[in-house]
Scaffold this motif. Structure first.
Motif, PDB file in Angstrom:
ATOM      1  N   HIS A 284       0.881  -1.226  -0.194  1.00 39.37           N
ATOM      2  CA  HIS A 284      -0.070  -0.142   0.145  1.00 39.37           C
ATOM      3  C   HIS A 284       0.993   1.112  -0.031  1.00 39.37           C
ATOM      4  O   HIS A 284       2.294   1.132   0.010  1.00 39.37           O
ATOM      5  CB  HIS A 284      -1.165  -0.120   1.182  1.00 39.37           C
ATOM      6  CG  HIS A 284      -0.232   0.206   2.503  1.00 39.37           C
ATOM      7  ND1 HIS A 284       0.644  -0.962   3.171  1.00 39.37           N
ATOM      8  CD2 HIS A 284      -0.166   1.028   3.496  1.00 39.37           C
ATOM      9  CE1 HIS A 284       0.902  -0.592   4.115  1.00 39.37           C
ATOM     10  NE2 HIS A 284       0.661   0.499   4.771  1.00 39.37           N
TER      11      HIS A 284
ATOM     12  N   HIS B 191       1.501   3.903   2.126  1.00 37.51           N
ATOM     13  CA  HIS B 191       2.079   4.514   3.448  1.00 37.51           C
ATOM     14  C   HIS B 191       3.783   4.472   3.058  1.00 37.51           C
ATOM     15  O   HIS B 191       4.434   3.622   2.704  1.00 37.51           O
ATOM     16  CB  HIS B 191       1.639   3.853   4.229  1.00 37.51           C
ATOM     17  CG  HIS B 191       0.355   4.162   4.792  1.00 37.51           C
ATOM     18  ND1 HIS B 191      -0.419   3.268   5.682  1.00 37.51           N
ATOM     19  CD2 HIS B 191      -0.631   5.021   4.504  1.00 37.51           C
ATOM     20  CE1 HIS B 191      -1.716   3.666   5.999  1.00 37.51           C
ATOM     21  NE2 HIS B 191      -1.698   4.752   5.288  1.00 37.51           N
TER      22      HIS B 191
ATOM     23  N   HIS C 194       6.800   1.961   3.479  1.00 36.47           N
ATOM     24  CA  HIS C 194       6.618   0.766   2.740  1.00 36.47           C
ATOM     25  C   HIS C 194       7.167   0.923   1.422  1.00 36.47           C
ATOM     26  O   HIS C 194       7.186  -0.004   0.553  1.00 36.47           O
ATOM     27  CB  HIS C 194       5.331   0.177   2.800  1.00 36.47           C
ATOM     28  CG  HIS C 194       4.755   0.056   4.277  1.00 36.47           C
ATOM     29  ND1 HIS C 194       4.811  -1.273   4.690  1.00 36.47           N
ATOM     30  CD2 HIS C 194       4.131   0.672   4.953  1.00 36.47           C
ATOM     31  CE1 HIS C 194       4.122  -1.469   5.935  1.00 36.47           C
ATOM     32  NE2 HIS C 194       3.729  -0.459   6.298  1.00 36.47           N
TER      33      HIS C 194
ATOM     34  N   HIS D 235      -7.129  -1.741   5.880  1.00 32.24           N
ATOM     35  CA  HIS D 235      -6.146  -0.738   6.581  1.00 32.24           C
ATOM     36  C   HIS D 235      -6.259   0.460   5.750  1.00 32.24           C
ATOM     37  O   HIS D 235      -6.367   1.616   6.368  1.00 32.24           O
ATOM     38  CB  HIS D 235      -4.935  -1.414   6.364  1.00 32.24           C
ATOM     39  CG  HIS D 235      -3.689  -0.457   6.816  1.00 32.24           C
ATOM     40  ND1 HIS D 235      -3.594   0.301   8.014  1.00 32.24           N
ATOM     41  CD2 HIS D 235      -2.621  -0.190   6.067  1.00 32.24           C
ATOM     42  CE1 HIS D 235      -2.518   0.902   7.915  1.00 32.24           C
ATOM     43  NE2 HIS D 235      -1.941   0.694   6.836  1.00 32.24           N
TER      44      HIS D 235
ATOM     45  N   ASP E 220       0.047  -4.185   6.033  1.00 33.02           N
ATOM     46  CA  ASP E 220      -0.537  -3.730   7.129  1.00 33.02           C
ATOM     47  C   ASP E 220      -1.983  -4.049   7.380  1.00 33.02           C
ATOM     48  O   ASP E 220      -2.543  -3.720   8.437  1.00 33.02           O
ATOM     49  CB  ASP E 220      -0.374  -2.154   7.253  1.00 33.02           C
ATOM     50  CG  ASP E 220       0.879  -1.564   7.446  1.00 33.02           C
ATOM     51  OD1 ASP E 220       1.952  -2.273   7.766  1.00 33.02           O
ATOM     52  OD2 ASP E 220       1.234  -0.192   7.620  1.00 33.02           O
TER      53      ASP E 220
HETATM   54 ZN   LIG Z   1       0.208   1.124   6.512  1.00 27.55          ZN
END
Ligand SMILES: [Zn+2]
Lengths: 276, 299
Positions: free
Chosen positions: B95, B97, B100, B174, B193
């Motif tokens: 994802h 974020h 990551h 998430h 996550d």
């Molecule tokens: Zn995350």
């Protein structure tokens, strides 16, 4: 003025506040470079603003989500016919549009306490100024650490807000011998400072700028404001009593759309939405 | 003089630490995990807080998540090169974020497929430059946004030679663009996550969607889970605790909304007794209440 200078000034005002706050328990006058300008635009130079305990503003010290900062305004006087709070200005000095909004109240509210949610774009004093029925101004202010609230990307639920735009909810609950009402309207409330996820262009500002609630044609509360209310605006406020009849909510946004919703109020004060 | 020598020693150690590859553990045959530190990414100089996984097949290598900086990406590559010289063919981001994705840049030279959920580019456009602005410590210097080259719309299998990975794009949990990876050979789920172990879960999508997803995972055969944060765990251990947190969060917030407990009060008072279950609870729990509240009040 360079950003550095601006930051420096902000920092200085913050240091002052901390020192002042530690020195004595009285709410210090929070300064910012924007405040004198905002003040001059909203009020006349003769009007003095008192730092008394008429109202208490409750804010988080540090916002965990700058796009949704809960704000509580506690009125420390009851709304009586002879003396009441008639206007509440909510201001975030360092937001791109500092005036979050102006609320109009009356003795009908019983108590002028409110809660709502706002965006805070940078470390800033947040202030509430109330105008009482005698024309006097009173202030309560806090410093809030938050950043990026106006420009923060819209939440994952934002697409629902778009789909539901204009949908309203109103609920009531007896509280403190009065009735607490919770009004909500679904609206993405674009600040004009967010980036479209697909086109990568700025999303034009598109926000709720007028809200008016009436009960049997008598005004309960009114709001007019700018870009700083959070997505899906929400407002808790009080009413002295619920009277049987009809509540009408009229809302308009900055793009000129108008929304209406009515609720039937039963003799016991229960609310039921009416079909349009 | 002694002081000076100490200074040199410390400086020298500092350099060797920086130059050393990251510590990856071989969880099962050919599947290596770097366990990020449980900390807020902004509190860490190097922001190496998220888990990173690489999987070696007979013809190529896949990486799931690449950390928070160009430099961390380089360190990941060093660690891989200690194990194999096979080409790095797939970079999968669970994802968008920031902890990551920002090591991706280190792999551009290897010409892999940069794989993500089909909704990832929209989020990358909305958040990418905002994230880079916030990652302003010297460690992040030169870090750039890398666009994905392959988007996943439905369950898709990629092949590392003798090893198939199932890519599972999710709807809304998430975040609204989570992508999980399942290694068929070892029945290991690299969950991103979707699963937090020890680290307080962070809600940035849909609480209801997330709970539903975890209920579905309980029905699937999985021998172990690599979470986005925290140690590799058995399926039962990994799912039980996060599910308990999310379900009690939903119940508490639903009740608060029903009782007209306003957001300010709810965010300060709900489920404080869960603090002992999670690290970083103070950093993320209040935020979760706010996100959950604003989702559930319109249900
Ligand atoms: Zn995350």
């Amino acid at each position: 003025m360079g950003m550095k200078r601006l930051h420096c000034l902000l920092f200085l005002s913050y240091v002052y506040v901390v020192i002042a706050a530690n020195a004595k328990p009285v709410v210090p006058l929070l300064q910012s470079i924007n405040w004198p300008i905002i003040k001059a635009q909203l009020f006349s130079p003769e009007q003095k603003i008192k730092n008394d305990n008429l109202i208490t503003l409750i804010t988080p010290v540090r916002a965990v989500n700058a796009a949704i900062v809960p704000i509580e305004i506690i009125a420390n006087i009851a709304q009586s016919k002879s003396f009441y709070i008639e206007k509440i200005y909510l201001i975030v000095d360092n937001n791109p549009a500092p005036v979050v909004g102006v609320l109009t109240l009356s003795p009908i509210n019983g108590l002028a306490s409110l809660t709502t949610r706002i965006r805070i774009n940078a470390y800033s004093p947040v202030r509430v100024i109330t105008q009482t029925s005698d024309g006097q101004l009173h202030m309560s202010a806090n410093f809030v650490k938050a950043s990026g609230g106006c420009s923060a990307p819209a939440s994952a639920s934002n697409k629902h807000a778009l789909k539901r735009r204009g949908k309203m909810k109103l609920r009531q609950q007896p509280k403190q011998g009065l009735f607490q009402l919770h009004f909500m309207i679904s609206h993405p409330n674009y600040s004009g400072l967010q980036i479209n996820q697909l086109t990568r262009h700025w999303i034009p500002a598109d926000y709720v700028n007028q809200v008016k609630l009436t009960l049997n044609n008598k005004q309960l509360i009114a709001f007019s404001g700018g870009i700083s209310l959070s997505e899906n605006p929400s407002l808790h406020f009080y009413l002295e009593k619920m009277v049987a009849g009809k509540v009408l909510a009229q809302v308009s946004d900055s793009q000129g759309r108008n929304y209406q919703q009515q609720w039937q109020v039963s003799a016991k004060g229960q609310l039921k939405p009416l079909r349009q | 003089m002694k002081k000076f020598l100490w200074g040199v020693m410390i400086y020298w150690c500092h350099i060797t630490i920086q130059a050393q590859p990251l510590l990856f553990t071989e969880v099962v045959d050919g599947l290596f995990v770097f366990e990020g530190k449980i900390a807020d990414v902004f509190d860490e100089k190097k922001g190496m807080v998220a888990n990173v996984t690489f999987i070696i097949g007979s013809t190529s290598v896949a990486i799931i998540d690449t950390g928070s900086s160009y430099r961390q990406g380089l360190l990941i590559k060093q660690a891989i090169r200690q194990q194999t010289n096979l080409p790095i063919k797939y970079i999968i981001n669970s994802h968008v974020h920031l902890d990551h994705i920002f090591g991706n840049q280190a792999f551009v030279i290897d010409k892999p497929q940069f794989i993500s959920h089909h909704k990832y580019p929209a989020q990358l456009n909305a958040k990418g430059s905002y994230y880079l602005n916030r990652l302003n410590a010297p460690w992040y210097a030169g870090t750039q946004i890398i666009q994905p080259t392959r988007l996943i719309h439905q369950k898709t299998i990629i092949n590392l030679g003798n090893r198939e990975l199932v890519l599972m794009p999710l709807i809304n949990a998430h975040t609204d663009h989570d992508l999980m990876v399942f290694d068929q050979k070892s029945a290991t789920l690299i969950a991103g996550d979707i699963i937090f172990v020890n680290h307080c879960p962070v809600l940035d999508g849909s609480l209801i969607g997330w709970i539903n997803l975890i209920s579905q995972l309980q029905k699937i055969h999985i021998s172990q889970i690599v979470p986005g944060h925290g140690p590799v765990s058995t399926k039962k251990m990994a799912l039980m605790k996060i599910k308990h947190y999310l379900i009690t969060l939903r119940a508490a917030v639903t009740t608060a909304i029903k009782n007209q407990i306003n957001l300010a009060t709810a965010s300060k008072t709900l489920l404080l007794d869960h603090a002992q279950d999670w690290q970083l609870f103070d950093e993320f729990h209040q935020r979760n209440i706010i996100t959950a509240y604003t989702e559930l009040e319109w249900e």
